[in-house]
Design a protein around this motif. Sequence first.
Motif, PDB file in Angstrom:
ATOM      1  N   ALA A 169      26.567 -25.396  -4.574  1.00 19.16           N
ATOM      2  CA  ALA A 169      26.730 -25.302  -3.117  1.00 19.16           C
ATOM      3  C   ALA A 169      27.822 -26.250  -2.633  1.00 19.16           C
ATOM      4  CB  ALA A 169      25.407 -25.608  -2.428  1.00 19.16           C
ATOM      5  N   GLN A 170      27.829 -27.467  -3.160  1.00 19.33           N
ATOM      6  CA  GLN A 170      28.843 -28.443  -2.745  1.00 19.33           C
ATOM      7  C   GLN A 170      30.241 -28.023  -3.201  1.00 19.33           C
ATOM      8  OE1 GLN A 170      27.334 -32.100  -4.386  1.00 19.33           O
ATOM      9  NE2 GLN A 170      25.815 -32.388  -2.755  1.00 19.33           N
ATOM     10  N   ALA A 171      30.323 -27.502  -4.429  1.00 20.02           N
ATOM     11  CA  ALA A 171      31.626 -27.110  -4.967  1.00 20.02           C
ATOM     12  C   ALA A 171      32.229 -25.943  -4.187  1.00 20.02           C
ATOM     13  CB  ALA A 171      31.494 -26.742  -6.437  1.00 20.02           C
ATOM     14  N   LEU A 172      31.379 -25.043  -3.715  1.00 19.59           N
ATOM     15  CA  LEU A 172      31.858 -23.853  -3.010  1.00 19.59           C
ATOM     16  C   LEU A 172      31.851 -24.008  -1.494  1.00 19.59           C
ATOM     17  CD1 LEU A 172      30.122 -21.067  -5.153  1.00 19.59           C
ATOM     18  CD2 LEU A 172      32.411 -22.050  -5.404  1.00 19.59           C
ATOM     19  N   GLY A 173      31.356 -25.158  -1.023  1.00 20.79           N
ATOM     20  CA  GLY A 173      31.281 -25.369   0.410  1.00 20.79           C
ATOM     21  C   GLY A 173      30.211 -24.538   1.086  1.00 20.79           C
ATOM     22  N   ASN A 174      29.148 -24.217   0.353  1.00 19.18           N
ATOM     23  CA  ASN A 174      28.058 -23.391   0.883  1.00 19.18           C
ATOM     24  C   ASN A 174      26.863 -24.244   1.282  1.00 19.18           C
ATOM     25  OD1 ASN A 174      29.574 -21.110   0.352  1.00 19.18           O
ATOM     26  ND2 ASN A 174      28.629 -20.765  -1.655  1.00 19.18           N
ATOM     27  N   VAL A 175      25.959 -23.657   2.053  1.00 20.57           N
ATOM     28  CA  VAL A 175      24.691 -24.293   2.375  1.00 20.57           C
ATOM     29  C   VAL A 175      23.741 -24.082   1.209  1.00 20.57           C
ATOM     30  CG1 VAL A 175      22.722 -24.302   3.949  1.00 20.57           C
ATOM     31  CG2 VAL A 175      25.029 -23.943   4.845  1.00 20.57           C
ATOM     32  N   GLU A 176      23.040 -25.137   0.803  1.00 20.27           N
ATOM     33  CA  GLU A 176      22.143 -25.029  -0.356  1.00 20.27           C
ATOM     34  C   GLU A 176      21.022 -24.017  -0.126  1.00 20.27           C
ATOM     35  OE1 GLU A 176      19.100 -27.824  -2.976  1.00 20.27           O
ATOM     36  OE2 GLU A 176      20.488 -28.746  -1.548  1.00 20.27           O
ATOM     37  N   GLY A 177      20.486 -23.972   1.074  1.00 19.78           N
ATOM     38  CA  GLY A 177      19.437 -23.016   1.380  1.00 19.78           C
ATOM     39  C   GLY A 177      18.053 -23.544   1.064  1.00 19.78           C
ATOM     40  N   PRO A 178      17.005 -22.772   1.391  1.00 19.73           N
ATOM     41  CA  PRO A 178      15.623 -23.208   1.184  1.00 19.73           C
ATOM     42  C   PRO A 178      15.255 -23.206  -0.293  1.00 19.73           C
ATOM     43  CG  PRO A 178      15.659 -20.940   1.923  1.00 19.73           C
ATOM     44  CD  PRO A 178      17.074 -21.423   1.987  1.00 19.73           C
ATOM     45  N   PRO A 179      14.132 -23.852  -0.651  1.00 21.52           N
ATOM     46  CA  PRO A 179      13.703 -23.856  -2.058  1.00 21.52           C
ATOM     47  C   PRO A 179      13.545 -22.436  -2.604  1.00 21.52           C
ATOM     48  CG  PRO A 179      12.434 -25.442  -0.810  1.00 21.52           C
ATOM     49  CD  PRO A 179      13.233 -24.657   0.196  1.00 21.52           C
ATOM     50  N   PRO A 180      13.934 -22.215  -3.851  1.00 22.39           N
ATOM     51  CA  PRO A 180      13.800 -20.886  -4.451  1.00 22.39           C
ATOM     52  C   PRO A 180      12.344 -20.449  -4.586  1.00 22.39           C
ATOM     53  CG  PRO A 180      15.316 -22.258  -5.702  1.00 22.39           C
ATOM     54  CD  PRO A 180      14.621 -23.159  -4.746  1.00 22.39           C
ATOM     55  N   HIS A 181      12.187 -19.152  -4.767  1.00 20.93           N
ATOM     56  CA  HIS A 181      10.884 -18.505  -4.850  1.00 20.93           C
ATOM     57  C   HIS A 181       9.991 -19.108  -5.935  1.00 20.93           C
ATOM     58  CE1 HIS A 181       8.482 -14.812  -4.033  1.00 20.93           C
ATOM     59  NE2 HIS A 181       8.102 -14.959  -5.268  1.00 20.93           N
ATOM     60  N   ARG A 182      10.594 -19.555  -7.023  1.00 18.46           N
ATOM     61  CA  ARG A 182       9.808 -20.022  -8.170  1.00 18.46           C
ATOM     62  C   ARG A 182       8.911 -21.220  -7.841  1.00 18.46           C
ATOM     63  NH1 ARG A 182      14.786 -22.469  -9.312  1.00 18.46           N
ATOM     64  NH2 ARG A 182      15.581 -20.670 -10.484  1.00 18.46           N
ATOM     65  N   HIS A 183       9.162 -21.894  -6.724  1.00 15.61           N
ATOM     66  CA  HIS A 183       8.413 -23.110  -6.388  1.00 15.61           C
ATOM     67  C   HIS A 183       7.323 -22.874  -5.341  1.00 15.61           C
ATOM     68  CE1 HIS A 183      11.238 -25.508  -8.743  1.00 15.61           C
ATOM     69  NE2 HIS A 183      12.182 -24.754  -8.207  1.00 15.61           N
ATOM     70  N   ASN A 184       6.981 -21.615  -5.074  1.00 20.30           N
ATOM     71  CA  ASN A 184       6.051 -21.355  -3.964  1.00 20.30           C
ATOM     72  C   ASN A 184       4.603 -21.717  -4.268  1.00 20.30           C
ATOM     73  OD1 ASN A 184       5.220 -19.212  -5.586  1.00 20.30           O
ATOM     74  ND2 ASN A 184       5.810 -17.614  -4.146  1.00 20.30           N
ATOM     75  N   LEU A 185       4.291 -22.124  -5.507  1.00 21.63           N
ATOM     76  CA  LEU A 185       2.944 -22.614  -5.827  1.00 21.63           C
ATOM     77  C   LEU A 185       2.983 -24.080  -6.261  1.00 21.63           C
ATOM     78  CD1 LEU A 185       1.369 -19.566  -7.743  1.00 21.63           C
ATOM     79  CD2 LEU A 185       0.971 -20.286  -5.385  1.00 21.63           C
ATOM     80  N   GLY A 186       4.031 -24.787  -5.875  1.00 23.69           N
ATOM     81  CA  GLY A 186       4.203 -26.155  -6.337  1.00 23.69           C
ATOM     82  C   GLY A 186       3.311 -27.173  -5.663  1.00 23.69           C
ATOM     83  N   ALA A 187       2.822 -26.882  -4.464  1.00 22.94           N
ATOM     84  CA  ALA A 187       1.996 -27.861  -3.748  1.00 22.94           C
ATOM     85  C   ALA A 187       0.605 -27.947  -4.386  1.00 22.94           C
ATOM     86  CB  ALA A 187       1.867 -27.472  -2.285  1.00 22.94           C
ATOM     87  N   PRO A 188       0.042 -29.146  -4.500  1.00 18.98           N
ATOM     88  CA  PRO A 188      -1.298 -29.298  -5.090  1.00 18.98           C
ATOM     89  C   PRO A 188      -2.330 -28.474  -4.331  1.00 18.98           C
ATOM     90  CG  PRO A 188      -0.229 -31.434  -4.861  1.00 18.98           C
ATOM     91  CD  PRO A 188       0.648 -30.451  -4.144  1.00 18.98           C
ATOM     92  N   GLY A 189      -3.243 -27.852  -5.087  1.00 14.23           N
ATOM     93  CA  GLY A 189      -4.358 -27.118  -4.503  1.00 14.23           C
ATOM     94  C   GLY A 189      -4.161 -25.628  -4.379  1.00 14.23           C
ATOM     95  N   LEU A 190      -2.928 -25.135  -4.433  1.00 12.05           N
ATOM     96  CA  LEU A 190      -2.701 -23.703  -4.265  1.00 12.05           C
ATOM     97  C   LEU A 190      -3.265 -22.898  -5.433  1.00 12.05           C
ATOM     98  CD1 LEU A 190       0.927 -23.641  -2.786  1.00 12.05           C
ATOM     99  CD2 LEU A 190      -1.272 -23.531  -1.588  1.00 12.05           C
ATOM    100  N   LEU A 191      -3.099 -23.394  -6.649  1.00 10.38           N
ATOM    101  CA  LEU A 191      -3.680 -22.702  -7.806  1.00 10.38           C
ATOM    102  C   LEU A 191      -5.204 -22.685  -7.730  1.00 10.38           C
ATOM    103  CD1 LEU A 191      -1.497 -23.885 -10.827  1.00 10.38           C
ATOM    104  CD2 LEU A 191      -1.728 -21.561  -9.958  1.00 10.38           C
ATOM    105  N   LEU A 192      -5.791 -23.807  -7.319  1.00  6.69           N
ATOM    106  CA  LEU A 192      -7.246 -23.860  -7.163  1.00  6.69           C
ATOM    107  C   LEU A 192      -7.727 -22.791  -6.192  1.00  6.69           C
ATOM    108  CD1 LEU A 192      -8.103 -27.677  -6.893  1.00  6.69           C
ATOM    109  CD2 LEU A 192      -8.600 -26.141  -8.793  1.00  6.69           C
ATOM    110  N   ASN A 193      -7.035 -22.648  -5.079  1.00  7.90           N
ATOM    111  CA  ASN A 193      -7.436 -21.661  -4.081  1.00  7.90           C
ATOM    112  C   ASN A 193      -7.408 -20.243  -4.641  1.00  7.90           C
ATOM    113  OD1 ASN A 193      -7.695 -23.745  -2.235  1.00  7.90           O
ATOM    114  ND2 ASN A 193      -5.691 -23.398  -1.296  1.00  7.90           N
ATOM    115  N   ILE A 194      -6.364 -19.931  -5.401  1.00  3.45           N
ATOM    116  CA  ILE A 194      -6.245 -18.590  -5.984  1.00  3.45           C
ATOM    117  C   ILE A 194      -7.354 -18.332  -6.986  1.00  3.45           C
ATOM    118  CG2 ILE A 194      -4.796 -17.145  -7.476  1.00  3.45           C
ATOM    119  CD1 ILE A 194      -2.366 -18.585  -6.143  1.00  3.45           C
ATOM    120  N   LEU A 195      -7.608 -19.276  -7.876  1.00  2.00           N
ATOM    121  CA  LEU A 195      -8.631 -19.098  -8.903  1.00  2.00           C
ATOM    122  C   LEU A 195     -10.025 -19.010  -8.286  1.00  2.00           C
ATOM    123  CD1 LEU A 195      -7.174 -21.521 -11.567  1.00  2.00           C
ATOM    124  CD2 LEU A 195      -7.375 -19.043 -11.797  1.00  2.00           C
ATOM    125  N   ASN A 196     -10.292 -19.812  -7.278  1.00  2.37           N
ATOM    126  CA  ASN A 196     -11.581 -19.723  -6.593  1.00  2.37           C
ATOM    127  C   ASN A 196     -11.744 -18.387  -5.891  1.00  2.37           C
ATOM    128  OD1 ASN A 196     -12.910 -22.211  -7.172  1.00  2.37           O
ATOM    129  ND2 ASN A 196     -11.529 -23.281  -5.780  1.00  2.37           N
TER     130      ASN A 196
END
Length: 276
Positions: A169-196
């Motif tokens: 992003a810096q090299a091309l002068g672009n905006v980095e943008g929001p976190p990619p999709h792969r991190h949407n379960l990164g917050a603690p407790g989300l896996l627990l909620n799904i399994l429960n």
Amino acid sequence: MQDYHQVGRDHWKRRSDAWVATAPTGLSTDDTLNQLIIQNLNIKAGENVLDLGSGTGDPAITIGLSLDESGTVTACDLTPEMLVTARSRANHIGLSVVRFAAADMKDLAFADNSFDCVTCRFGLMFPEDKVSAAKEVRRVLKPGGRVGYMVWGPYEENPSFFVIRRAIAQALGNVEGPPPHRHNLGAPGLLLNILNAAAFDGVEEREVRYKRPVEDLGSYIRRALARGYSDMIDRMTNTELETLINKIHVAFEPYREKGKVFMPNSTRLGIGWKTF
């Protein structure tokens, strides 16, 4: 806010060429997370294991080796093109306990009560209805079986992703943008909620961290660019690409220790049991 829509077959089919081209021919190039999955789920010889989102064969190949020629592991993925490489890897090392199946994890083509254990390394982040996907796993597990879902932790705790993305992003002068999709379960407790919600018992969530040693930083960067940014680099001249790679090399310098780069990895592992 990021749109966490489902990432489906067309997306992975488009990316399969790069993943196939950069996959190992046999054993995994970095086996640490695969071994941690085996250890945390206590996978044993003689068991029948299903590995979802197996892609080009991780962790299925490592699980197959751990079975010591007794039991089976079924490498299952949405994209048949990737499974061709997984099969080639298994054949390359003479591993006969691996089976292969192309299927959506929300609609598995297996009978009820078929597997002792189900693993999924970095796959649960992508279905839109994650609870339905987990319920489908519970259906195919035998009573007494268990599932282990490994997902990426928060974006800012995984420099293997943000260093390259930020440098581009810096090299091309672009905006980095929001976190990619792969991190949407990164917050603690989300896996627990799904399994429960999927009616698993004995549910727990573990933080798994380690530093990956990077033996050849140049190859590491080129592989990451091919897998995640192929459309962009295909449009670059050789000079532009080399300039970008040099900038990324510099961006990795804060992670160098005693002459070698060590990349921190932050993941979470959710474990659940089917007791009846």
